[in-house]
Design an enzyme around this catalytic site. Structure first.
Site, PDB file in Angstrom:
ATOM      1  N   HIS A  34       0.863  -1.183   0.000  1.00 63.23           N
ATOM      2  CA  HIS A  34       0.000   0.000   0.000  1.00 63.23           C
ATOM      3  C   HIS A  34       0.900   1.233   0.000  1.00 63.23           C
ATOM      4  O   HIS A  34       2.137   1.107  -0.057  1.00 63.23           O
ATOM      5  CB  HIS A  34      -0.947  -0.038   1.205  1.00 63.23           C
ATOM      6  N   HIS A  56       4.030   1.314   2.295  1.00 59.44           N
ATOM      7  CA  HIS A  56       5.213   0.634   1.753  1.00 59.44           C
ATOM      8  C   HIS A  56       5.861   1.493   0.658  1.00 59.44           C
ATOM      9  O   HIS A  56       7.077   1.645   0.608  1.00 59.44           O
ATOM     10  CB  HIS A  56       4.816  -0.708   1.126  1.00 59.44           C
ATOM     11  N   GLY A 104       8.980   1.617   8.749  1.00 60.68           N
ATOM     12  CA  GLY A 104       7.925   2.594   8.996  1.00 60.68           C
ATOM     13  C   GLY A 104       7.706   2.826  10.484  1.00 60.68           C
ATOM     14  O   GLY A 104       7.771   1.886  11.286  1.00 60.68           O
ATOM     15  N   GLN A 105       7.399   4.068  10.832  1.00 60.64           N
ATOM     16  CA  GLN A 105       7.086   4.390  12.237  1.00 60.64           C
ATOM     17  C   GLN A 105       5.803   3.701  12.694  1.00 60.64           C
ATOM     18  O   GLN A 105       5.564   3.544  13.890  1.00 60.64           O
ATOM     19  CB  GLN A 105       6.939   5.907  12.417  1.00 60.64           C
ATOM     20  N   LYS A 106       4.993   3.263  11.737  1.00 66.31           N
ATOM     21  CA  LYS A 106       3.773   2.515  12.053  1.00 66.31           C
ATOM     22  C   LYS A 106       4.096   1.377  13.026  1.00 66.31           C
ATOM     23  O   LYS A 106       3.361   1.117  13.970  1.00 66.31           O
ATOM     24  CB  LYS A 106       3.200   1.991  10.741  1.00 66.31           C
ATOM     25  N   GLN A 149       9.149  -2.041  16.488  1.00 66.04           N
ATOM     26  CA  GLN A 149      10.032  -2.771  15.573  1.00 66.04           C
ATOM     27  C   GLN A 149      11.250  -1.926  15.188  1.00 66.04           C
ATOM     28  O   GLN A 149      12.364  -2.427  15.095  1.00 66.04           O
ATOM     29  CB  GLN A 149       9.231  -3.151  14.322  1.00 66.04           C
ATOM     30  N   LEU A 153      -2.480   3.154   7.251  1.00 68.72           N
ATOM     31  CA  LEU A 153      -2.540   2.088   6.250  1.00 68.72           C
ATOM     32  C   LEU A 153      -1.879   0.839   6.808  1.00 68.72           C
ATOM     33  O   LEU A 153      -0.858   0.910   7.483  1.00 68.72           O
ATOM     34  CB  LEU A 153      -1.835   2.520   4.962  1.00 68.72           C
ATOM     35  N   SER A 161      -1.665  -3.619   5.692  1.00 70.35           N
ATOM     36  CA  SER A 161      -2.133  -4.712   4.827  1.00 70.35           C
ATOM     37  C   SER A 161      -3.329  -5.391   5.471  1.00 70.35           C
ATOM     38  O   SER A 161      -4.194  -5.940   4.786  1.00 70.35           O
ATOM     39  CB  SER A 161      -1.012  -5.730   4.612  1.00 70.35           C
ATOM     40  N   ARG A 162      -3.397  -5.364   6.806  1.00 74.70           N
ATOM     41  CA  ARG A 162      -4.481  -6.052   7.520  1.00 74.70           C
ATOM     42  C   ARG A 162      -5.802  -5.283   7.471  1.00 74.70           C
ATOM     43  O   ARG A 162      -6.833  -5.832   7.853  1.00 74.70           O
ATOM     44  CB  ARG A 162      -4.079  -6.316   8.976  1.00 74.70           C
TER      45      ARG A 162
END
Ligand code: AMP
Length: 284
Positions: free
Chosen positions: A34, A37, A147-149, A153, A184, A186-187
């Site tokens: 998305h 990414h 990503g900061q999302k 991680q 955003l 993927s889930r």
């Protein structure tokens, strides 16, 4: 765009790029791409001579009851999208080539992984740091984009790079959101129409907490209560965790005194687990 499936072939290309002093940006993903990414890929294309994107749904980072078997995949669309961005290399390894029979080696960052998402996903980060170590050795990047999302991680990867002396810099890119504020993921495709509406409360509750902090609220109990109340107005939201913590150590705070705080949360909407976060700078 060159598509590489064989890990050895990927590593040979990476060694050649290294010998030719080409700077390499690497974007590890699990596909179902998305705009979040894509923002990482674009940053890498802009910053580096060469960019490698991997798509690999990594089995070791999924728990036994999680969505490994249902994880969304759209490899043809993803490939088209990456081609249109003029990506240099797309790495698509097979599970059995990354984890051959009798695979025995795992890489684990301690401490940071016992908090936030690590509480409900106790083996997740071990899977992430293991696969990232493998992928880093196969792609030999100069810079790796995350990503900061997935805020926790990024801290875990930073620690992995530092502790194991990987000669790689990490670049963390901002969270890309839909127009209505939902981060955003993927889930998000798992969500029903009603769940998609309820999911708006995730970012709204973070905004509310940020607003309260800017108005001077420093009591974490009150901030968490405001977030909980906003989320709980949708009966289909089940809170996994809400954390207001130090943005480097992830240690929970009770009173805000430091310069910046992380507000991070995870909720379940039906069977879908969604995460979001924001860093809030405290006014002096
Ligand atoms: P995934 O495919 O979910 O493993 O994500 C691959 C990379 O994309 C990770 O570094 C994620 O943090 C990043 N990413 C996922 N969603 C977003 C988003 N909404 N904004 C920015 N980066 C993202």
């Amino acid at each position: 765009m060159e598509i590489i499936r064989d890990p050895k072939a990927m590593q040979e290309i990476a060694i050649d790029l290294f010998k030719r002093s080409r700077s390499v940006g690497f974007v590890p993903t699990m596909g179902a791409l998305h705009d979040g990414h894509v923002s990482l890929v674009k940053a890498s294309l802009h910053d580096n001579d060469e960019t490698i994107v991997s798509i690999f749904v990594n089995p070791t980072q999924f728990g036994p009851d999680e969505d490994l078997d249902d994880y969304p995949g759209s490899i043809d669309e993803d490939t088209k999208r990456l081609k249109s961005l003029h990506l240099d290399y797309l790495f698509l390894p097979k599970k059995e080539d990354i984890y051959p029979q009798n695979y025995l080696t795992y890489v684990e960052v301690q401490g940071l992984t016992n908090r936030l998402c690590g509480l409900s996903r106790p083996t997740h980060f071990k899977g992430v740091t293991t696969v990232c170590s493998i992928l880093f050795h196969l792609t030999l990047p100069t810079v790796a984009y995350f990503g900061q999302k997935d805020y926790q991680q990024t801290l875990v990867i930073e620690k992995l790079l530092k502790d194991l002396h990987f000669p790689i810099t990490i670049k963390v890119m901002p969270i890309v959101r839909d127009k209505d504020g939902l981060a955003l993921s993927s889930r998000n495709q798992y969500l029903s129409g009603n769940e998609r509406i309820s999911a708006l409360r995730i970012n709204q509750s973070l905004e509310k907490a940020e607003h309260l902090i800017h108005e001077g609220e420093r009591n974490v109990y009150i901030l968490k209560k405001a977030i909980t109340e906003h989320l709980s107005k949708s009966k289909d939201i089940h809170i996994d965790y809400i954390s207001i913590c130090h943005p480097k150590t992830l240690i929970d705070l009770t009173q805000l005194t430091i310069g910046k705080v992380l507000i991070a949360l995870s909720v379940y909407l039906g069977g879908t687990r969604l995460i979001d976060n924001r860093i809030v700078k405290l006014a002096n």
